[in-house]
Design a protein around this motif. Sequence first.
Motif, PDB file in Angstrom:
ATOM      1  N   CYS A   1      63.788  19.585   3.208  1.00  0.00           N
ATOM      2  CA  CYS A   1      63.749  19.128   1.813  1.00  0.00           C
ATOM      3  C   CYS A   1      62.916  17.852   1.681  1.00  0.00           C
ATOM      4  N   SER A   2      62.449  17.621   0.474  1.00  0.00           N
ATOM      5  CA  SER A   2      61.530  16.483   0.259  1.00  0.00           C
ATOM      6  C   SER A   2      62.193  15.141   0.544  1.00  0.00           C
ATOM      7  N   ILE A   3      63.465  15.012   0.211  1.00  0.00           N
ATOM      8  CA  ILE A   3      64.145  13.738   0.477  1.00  0.00           C
ATOM      9  C   ILE A   3      64.212  13.458   1.988  1.00  0.00           C
TER      10      ILE A   3
ATOM     11  N   LEU B   1      69.937   8.950  -4.838  1.00  0.00           N
ATOM     12  CA  LEU B   1      71.189   9.400  -4.227  1.00  0.00           C
ATOM     13  C   LEU B   1      72.393   9.033  -5.088  1.00  0.00           C
TER      14      LEU B   1
ATOM     15  N   TYR C   1      66.075  18.236  -2.839  1.00  0.00           N
ATOM     16  CA  TYR C   1      67.088  17.651  -1.961  1.00  0.00           C
ATOM     17  C   TYR C   1      68.117  18.709  -1.616  1.00  0.00           C
TER      18      TYR C   1
ATOM     19  N   LEU D   1      65.045   5.729  -3.460  1.00  0.00           N
ATOM     20  CA  LEU D   1      65.942   6.600  -2.703  1.00  0.00           C
ATOM     21  C   LEU D   1      67.405   6.291  -3.030  1.00  0.00           C
TER      22      LEU D   1
ATOM     23  N   TRP E   1      72.447  11.578  -7.805  1.00  0.00           N
ATOM     24  CA  TRP E   1      72.825  12.875  -7.222  1.00  0.00           C
ATOM     25  C   TRP E   1      74.343  12.945  -7.022  1.00  0.00           C
TER      26      TRP E   1
ATOM     27  N   PRO F   1      71.234  18.361   1.167  1.00  0.00           N
ATOM     28  CA  PRO F   1      71.800  17.595   2.279  1.00  0.00           C
ATOM     29  C   PRO F   1      71.889  18.472   3.532  1.00  0.00           C
TER      30      PRO F   1
END
Length: 201
Positions: A154-156, A194, A147, A190, A197, A149
């Motif tokens: 990125c994978s996310i 998050l 991840y 997800l 994170w 932002p």
Amino acid sequence: MVDFDTILENAKNFAENIFASDSSGHDLAHTLRVCRMAERIALQEGANVPLVKLAALLHDVDDHKLSPDTADTKSRAAAFLQSQGMDVETAKTVLRIIGQVSFSRNTLPPDTLEGNCVQDADRLDAMGAIGIARTFAYGGAHGRPIYAPGDDRCSIAHFHEKLLLLKDRMNTATGKALALERDRFLRTYLETFLSEWNDEG
Ligand code: NI
């Protein structure tokens, strides 16, 4: 022509050889899961089950990420079908189904019930717990961060680009019903990711 059960067995071995060295999430296990799921959908939807299973077993052997040189011609799959002595019309139908399955290449749904079954099965394998595992495996194999932002590599980011769209792109009633549960799991995952994170979890 070799009998269909033998062709299916040979197709499994053929796929096994091709995917032997792959660790990007397009491995033999993916192909076998798609084959089982496509069979399940085909039975529910009244599609031609042997044809669905064969197309599912061959659906990624010419994938543009794995085999860019044969992706357009589907020549690996075509050569396999020819080697089995399959009649030209049936072989054409199988190749047509395979050509219509890919997410990134096709915006229109396949024009056969069998194609719809294989595409739904392939998409279901990109969702749920397995879809998540495959996304990070693929990202890792291509040096992408889990991840970051603002970084759409990125994978996310892939969740938003593809995984979360799949629920609304299923073709069959059976596929739609199965996709609901897997989509719910994707969204829960997800959300939890998050919140951890952001130190809120
Ligand atoms: Ni696939």
